[in-house]
Design a protein around this motif. Structure first.
Motif, PDB file in Angstrom:
ATOM      1  N   PHE A 642       8.660  -7.200  -2.497  1.00 55.52           N
ATOM      2  CA  PHE A 642       7.310  -6.875  -2.037  1.00 55.52           C
ATOM      3  C   PHE A 642       7.479  -5.735  -1.070  1.00 55.52           C
ATOM      4  CE2 PHE A 642       5.312 -10.328  -4.050  1.00 55.52           C
ATOM      5  CZ  PHE A 642       6.244 -11.344  -4.076  1.00 55.52           C
ATOM      6  N   GLU A 643       7.221  -4.568  -1.524  1.00 60.72           N
ATOM      7  CA  GLU A 643       7.569  -3.384  -0.754  1.00 60.72           C
ATOM      8  C   GLU A 643       6.310  -2.697  -0.274  1.00 60.72           C
ATOM      9  OE1 GLU A 643      11.035  -2.193  -0.133  1.00 60.72           O
ATOM     10  OE2 GLU A 643       9.598  -1.459   1.355  1.00 60.72           O
ATOM     11  N   GLN A 644       6.434  -2.077   0.896  1.00 54.78           N
ATOM     12  CA  GLN A 644       5.301  -1.362   1.462  1.00 54.78           C
ATOM     13  C   GLN A 644       5.117  -0.035   0.761  1.00 54.78           C
ATOM     14  OE1 GLN A 644       5.599  -0.175   5.472  1.00 54.78           O
ATOM     15  NE2 GLN A 644       3.843  -1.412   6.115  1.00 54.78           N
ATOM     16  N   VAL A 645       3.865   0.296   0.479  1.00 51.87           N
ATOM     17  CA  VAL A 645       3.580   1.531  -0.245  1.00 51.87           C
ATOM     18  C   VAL A 645       4.061   2.744   0.530  1.00 51.87           C
ATOM     19  CG1 VAL A 645       1.714   2.992  -1.107  1.00 51.87           C
ATOM     20  CG2 VAL A 645       1.672   0.547  -1.507  1.00 51.87           C
ATOM     21  N   ALA A 703      -1.691  -0.113  -8.154  1.00 48.46           N
ATOM     22  CA  ALA A 703      -1.545  -1.543  -8.464  1.00 48.46           C
ATOM     23  C   ALA A 703      -1.038  -2.281  -7.250  1.00 48.46           C
ATOM     24  CB  ALA A 703      -0.562  -1.698  -9.627  1.00 48.46           C
ATOM     25  N   PHE A 704      -1.858  -2.319  -6.220  1.00 48.45           N
ATOM     26  CA  PHE A 704      -1.427  -2.918  -4.974  1.00 48.45           C
ATOM     27  C   PHE A 704      -1.865  -4.370  -4.918  1.00 48.45           C
ATOM     28  CE2 PHE A 704      -0.276   1.121  -4.388  1.00 48.45           C
ATOM     29  CZ  PHE A 704      -1.230   2.030  -3.943  1.00 48.45           C
ATOM     30  N   MET A 705      -1.160  -5.170  -4.127  1.00 47.75           N
ATOM     31  CA  MET A 705      -1.483  -6.593  -4.058  1.00 47.75           C
ATOM     32  C   MET A 705      -2.753  -6.845  -3.291  1.00 47.75           C
ATOM     33  SD  MET A 705       2.160  -8.361  -3.486  1.00 47.75           S
ATOM     34  CE  MET A 705       1.464  -9.906  -3.000  1.00 47.75           C
ATOM     35  N   VAL A 746       3.240  -3.641  -2.690  1.00 52.34           N
ATOM     36  CA  VAL A 746       3.306  -3.670  -4.146  1.00 52.34           C
ATOM     37  C   VAL A 746       4.237  -4.800  -4.535  1.00 52.34           C
ATOM     38  CG1 VAL A 746       3.754  -2.312  -6.201  1.00 52.34           C
ATOM     39  CG2 VAL A 746       3.154  -1.172  -4.077  1.00 52.34           C
ATOM     40  N   ASP A 747       3.867  -5.504  -5.596  1.00 54.18           N
ATOM     41  CA  ASP A 747       4.742  -6.555  -6.102  1.00 54.18           C
ATOM     42  C   ASP A 747       5.528  -5.987  -7.273  1.00 54.18           C
ATOM     43  OD1 ASP A 747       4.197  -9.723  -7.841  1.00 54.18           O
ATOM     44  OD2 ASP A 747       6.006  -8.803  -6.997  1.00 54.18           O
TER      45      ASP A 747
END
Lengths: 816, 318
Positions: A642-645, A703-705, A746-747
């Motif tokens: 789960f990374e930061q954009v 496509a963000f969570m 983002v997943d």
């Protein structure tokens, strides 16, 4: 703190890189903001092992570093990037690998589950249809090239003949020479402008580029529609312009481009999408179709379908895949069939597909020319000679190409050079025709349509002119099949010498050119000379020089390009006689061994000079001693699941490190273990692998969570979104991410490749190489015993090892 | 048929033998022994006047010959004799006109009549519904009649004679007008050669100079050449015209040495040397003035422990 970004001077006087440094190539991907890379005037104290290219950089700060060093977060000093003149022992950073390995992420598995078996069969039928289309289109393009060249060359020779005939009677022959030179230069100028200004990758024969592509290297622009157009027009201009080139190599490249284009079902250049064949929009399928296209090109050029298949497999495939081989063969046969059909119509024998005029080099009838076992040693001698001569050709061409790359790199210069070569070719041809006293009456078969009388008696024609005024294929044919006594030995000898020099000079210009036919012609000429010599020595017992011409042609071609299996089959098919298979094979083997002993093959040299990270069939010798930890790149930039954009955008926008593959690691505390020197030892437990192209598609579609929290349906991407963006993914600079979006996450778990190939850190270079090459990988993750990521192996890490004169050596990497 | 004068002593037995021999002409190979040589009389080339071929029937006739004992019952026998005669006439005519080659113009009649006879052989049907074609042409392995026809037709085709012939009256073929006019022009040219070369002139070194021929006959020769080129383009050339043109050209070029050309050697050499110098200037100026393109090296990121690095050789970049 100077933030000077100065252009490095290209002056040749600056030979040890003493100029001002601009971009500091930092060793670690800088965690700064996007854009401004830290630069500065530095007095770095990197020690260099030698004044030449490679050096180990002293990573610790020595004393004496001035206070000009900027932020203390910069751990390492940046060395002054060394500049060296171009040579063959360099690898360029700009070449990436193809994504041949399939990414079996969750989306892919869902798609396969939904489609079912019926769809798979449909896809298989689709592949066969595409192969048929590739064969037909390649053959049509080859026909167009053939016919236009014939017409254009015929027109040119008709005009020239008129002028020369008038000037012979009235005087002023030097004017006709100037006219010939001007016509040549004009036609070649058009072709060269197209290549040099339009699409430089269309220069040369295209076979080195296709070899690299089938090896797995993504050569920019090599399979674009623009390249095809430039290539076709370029080869027409080169051959009609009288250069010492052939049209076969460009046909192979054209076949590959057609295959890459047709298999995608759309054209990005023309902005048309036919909405079919979306399943094939992957590097895996594309590369397989390009193999089929190259094979179709060979079979269209020589009328040799089996030769085409073997060419494609010899150059391209990492492993023999039965279905792929069958499809490639199908494409080749369709290509030959279509070509035969169209040409039979053109020659007014519509439908007579076995018309002998379609066999390129004329059929050698079994009853006509026999060979005996006592001639085998003679053939072997010819093979040796062909190998030596080929090595000499390659050597001269190598130095010429180095000169061209170093000094003649502006397009205008390249065009001018091509025009000069065309001019000199015309001058050489004319003077040879002028000073030749060899007059022959015209034969019954009228294989030469344009003849010059010049200073011969009425009813006789200058035989040197007959050789020069024909397309090279016709000349090769005449050399193979004309009855004994047609050629004067002195004429042939002079022709050989001048043609060798001109052909060596011509290859490597900024024009579309092939090297098959010039080498065949050269070899046929000295082979025939050898045959004439033999029949003179044996007082007529060995009376047939045509067979020696064939062996000489095979020897010369083998000595220059060093292809074995495919070349044997191509020659056997192009002459229509299997009985010659044994001597041709022996000759080619001999030429290859002798040639390899002296110098490398022509295509390999050009690949090396283009600094392409080409991986051979076998790992370099003594590579068992190196392990993965020395080969890999370290440190590695990883992402969490789960990374930061914001972090993604920063890393992708980093100009200094152009990464394309990022391991995805597990989050948790103690992600990164740091060793005693402050370096990261490993980067976390491996969970998957993400590609830059995939990340860009995710960012583009946002496509963000967080979006799903607000009640919007979870915006889940499908494979179609990825395939639509293929192959020209937008650069990161064109993706706009607002400030608040940078805070989103983002997943990556459903998009990443959850099972990337890994190797333990003790794996030898030999093993890694074989794995990489056989599977066509792009990234190989190196893990330690706990499955924690230590490093990443890419093509450039492997291709830099070469075995040279007693040891393994590393080839340095350059920026461009 | 045999002339009665020479055969008087042998009249009655020869007539009988003739009647019995006629079937043999159609089935020759079976009854004769191997290696049977023909009697000397058969081989005498008694070509008199119209080229009549004497027939000496000397072999016994096969009693079960389907052709029948009497010639009246079969129309094939006279056809065979006719064909033999016509072929012999054609062979005589062709060989007589072999050098200088005037096959097409001189032997039209002979070729036409031989063909006509052959055509009749192909179409005639006997009483018992068997064709003459089968009886005469396809009854043995050797197939003499067919081979003979094939051979002479092959020669005719190789000489491309049909290109110079047009249809005449009564279904015959006759020589075309363009051939006649070409031959007339040829005659004119040859006459001109002959007249002008009667008085040889000598130049300063004592060589025979044929400048008279060259000057006076040039127009005639050129016209001939133009006619020939025209015919060649149309594809209406037969071997007669080719041969005539070849020999005339030989005479013109080799014997009379009249071919004119202006060799321009000094200027050709000068221009070619100049053009070959251009690339040298180009390369020298590129090397001197162009800035050499250099490559900038990039450091790779590696792990620090390089214990085995000593075993590697460093690449010597040039």
């Amino acid at each position: 703190m100077a933030n000077i970004l100065k252009k490095v001077s290209w002056s040749s006087k600056d030979d040890d890189g003493g100029g001002e440094v601009n971009e500091a190539t930092s060793l670690v991907g800088s965690r700064r903001g996007s854009g401004a890379s830290v630069a500065g005037k530095r007095n770095s104290r990197s020690r260099f092992l030698s004044s030449s290219g490679f050096r180990t950089v002293d990573l610790t700060d020595g004393d004496g570093i001035s206070e000009e060093i900027l932020e203390s977060q910069e751990v390492f000093t940046s060395p002054r990037p060394k500049e060296i003149p171009h040579s063959e022992n360099l690898l360029s950073q700009k070449y990436e690998s193809l994504d041949y390995d399939n990414c079996e992420n969750q989306l892919f598995l869902e798609e396969e589950h939904n489609l079912g078996v019926k769809r798979v069969k449909f896809m298989e039928a689709g592949r066969w249809t595409v192969c048929m289309a590739i064969g037909i289109l390649t053959a049509l393009v080859a026909c167009v090239i053939d016919i236009v060249i014939e017409q254009l060359a015929g027109l040119k020779y008709k005009i020239l003949k008129q002028y020369i005939d008038t000037f012979t009677a009235d005087g002023g022959l030097s004017v006709s020479m100037v006219i010939w030179a001007a016509m040549n230069a004009g036609i070649v100028m058009v072709g060269s402008i197209l290549v040099a200004f339009g699409e430089p990758v269309a220069a040369g024969s295209g076979i080195p580029q296709i070899k690299c592509y089938l090896n797995g290297v993504k050569i920019p622009h090599v399979v674009r529609l623009k390249t095809l157009v430039v290539k076709v027009l370029g080869v027409i201009c080169s051959v009609a312009g009288g250069l010492a080139v052939g049209k076969e190599g460009p046909m192979i490249h054209s076949g590959a481009v057609i295959a890459a284009g047709v298999s995608q079902g759309r054209s990005t250049t023309l902005k048309k999408d036919f909405k079919v064949l979306e399943y094939f929009r992957r590097d895996t399928e594309k590369r397989d179709f390009v193999s089929a296209g190259a094979a179709a090109g060979v079979s269209a050029a020589f009328g040799a379908p089996v030769g085409g298949v073997l060419f494609s497999l010899e150059e391209g495939a990492s492993f023999w895949n039965q279905y792929l081989t069958w499809r490639i063969f199908f494409a080749s046969v369709i290509s030959t069939f279509t070509l035969n059909f169209v040409l039979s119509w053109y020659h007014n024998h519509l439908g007579e597909l076995s018309y002998p005029g379609l066999i390129n080099f004329g059929a050698f009838e079994s009853t006509g020319i026999a060979y005996y076992i006592y001639e085998i040693p003679l053939f072997l001698i010819m093979g040796v000679f062909g190998g030596l001569l080929g090595a000499l050709f390659n050597f001269l061409n190598y130095w010429l190409t180095v000169l061209r790359i170093r000094y003649i790199h502006r397009p205008a210069q390249q065009v001018l050079e091509a025009m000069l070569v065309a001019t000199v070719t015309a001058v050489v041809s004319f003077t040879m025709i002028y000073f030749s006293n060899d007059c022959q009456p015209l034969g019954e078969d009228k294989s030469a349509d344009y003849t010059l009388q010049l200073f011969c008696n009425d009813g006789e024609y200058n035989s040197m002119a007959t050789t020069f005024f024909n397309t090279p294929e016709k000349s090769v044919r005449s050399l193979f099949h004309d009855p004994p006594g047609t050629y004067n030995p002195v004429t042939l000898g002079l022709f050989c010498l001048s043609y060798f020099l001109v052909a060596c000079w011509t290859y490597g210009l900024a024009v579309s050119s092939g090297v098959f036919i010039p080498s065949l012609l050269l070899g046929a000429a000295w082979g025939r000379l050898f045959g004439i010599f033999l029949s003179y020595m044996s007082k007529g017992a060995w009376a047939d020089p045509g067979k020696y011409a064939l062996m000489g042609a095979a020897a010369q071609l083998g000595g220059i390009v060093r292809m074995t299996l495919s070349l044997t089959v191509i020659l056997v098919e192009a002459t229509g006689n299997v009985s010659y298979g044994l001597p041709i094979m022996l000759v080619l083997m001999m030429a290859k061994w002798v040639g390899d002993f002296c110098f490398e093959g022509l295509y390999d040299i050009h690949i090396k000079l283009q600094s392409v990270p080409f991986m051979g069939w076998e790992p370099p010798a003594t590579s068992h001693s190196l392990t993965a930890s020395e080969v890999m790149s370290h440190p590695v930039v990883c992402f969490k699941r789960f990374e930061q954009v914001g972090r993604i955008v920063d890393i992708l926008s980093d100009n200094t490190a152009n990464h394309n593959g990022f391991p995805v690691v597990e989050e948790g505390e103690n992600v990164v273990n740091v060793n005693e020197q402050g370096d990261a030892d490993d980067f976390g437990k491996l969970r998957g692998l993400m590609l830059r192209s995939q990340l860009i598609v995710l960012l583009k579609h946002k496509a963000f969570m967080e979006r799903s929290d607000v009640g919007e349906p979870r915006h889940r991407l499908t494979l179609k979104d990825f395939r639509d963006a293929y192959p020209r993914f937008p650069p990161i600079q064109s993706i706009h991410v607002s400030e608040e979006e940078r805070e989103c996450t983002v997943d990556l778990s459903s998009y990443m490749n959850p099972t990337p190939y890994t190797v333990p850190q003790e794996a030898s270079l030999h093993r890694i190489f074989k794995l990489f090459r056989a599977l066509g990988l792009r990234h190989l993750v190196v893990c330690n015993g706990d499955n924690r990521v230590i490093g990443l192996v890419t093509r450039k890490d492997l291709a830099r090892y070469r075995y040279h004169k007693g040891g393994l050596e590393e080839v340095p990497l350059t920026q461009t | 048929m045999a002339t009665k004068g020479r055969l008087v002593p042998f009249l009655i037995p020869s007539l009988l033998l003739l009647l019995l021999l006629l079937p043999f002409l159609a089935f020759p190979a079976g009854a004769w022994g191997p290696g049977g040589s023909l009697p000397h009389a058969w081989l005498e080339p008694e070509m008199r006047g119209g080229g009549e071929v004497p027939l000496y029937p000397v072999y016994p006739v096969d009693p079960v010959d389907p052709l029948g004992p009497t010639p009246d019952e079969s129309p094939c026998a006279p056809l065979l004799v006719e064909f033999a005669r016509r072929s012999a006439e054609l062979a005589l005519c062709s060989l007589r006109h072999a050098r200088p080659l005037r096959l097409c113009g001189s032997c039209v009649i002979q070729q036409w009549s031989a063909n006509r006879t052959y055509g009749m052989i192909l179409t005639t049907v006997q009483v018992n519904n068997e064709t003459c074609e089968r009886t005469l042409l396809r009854s043995d392995r050797l197939q003499l009649v067919y081979q003979q026809h094939s051979f002479s037709q092959g020669l005719w085709d190789a000489a491309s004679c049909e290109a110079c012939l047009v249809n005449g009256t009564n279904g015959t073929r006759e020589v075309a007008s363009w051939m006649i006019s070409f031959m007339q022009q040829l005659n004119k040219t040859r006459t001109c050669f002959h007249e002008n070369s009667l008085v040889p002139r000598y130049d300063l070194e004592g060589n025979v100079k044929h400048s008279a021929v060259c000057n006076n006959c040039r127009t005639a020769y050129n016209t001939l050449g133009k006619m020939y080129a025209e015919l060649q383009k149309n594809g209406s050339l037969c071997i007669d015209l080719e041969d005539a043109m070849n020999t005339t050209r030989q005479l013109w070029s080799v014997q009379f040495n009249c071919v004119e050309y202006c060799s321009d050697t000094p200027s050709v050499l000068a221009v070619s040397i100049f053009m070959c110098m251009l690339p040298i200037f180009f390369y020298m100026s590129s090397v001197i003035h162009s800035r050499q393109r250099k490559r900038r090296l990039v450091t790779s990121k590696r792990m620090k422990s390089t214990n085995s690095s000593a075993s590697l050789h460093r690449a010597q970049a040039q």
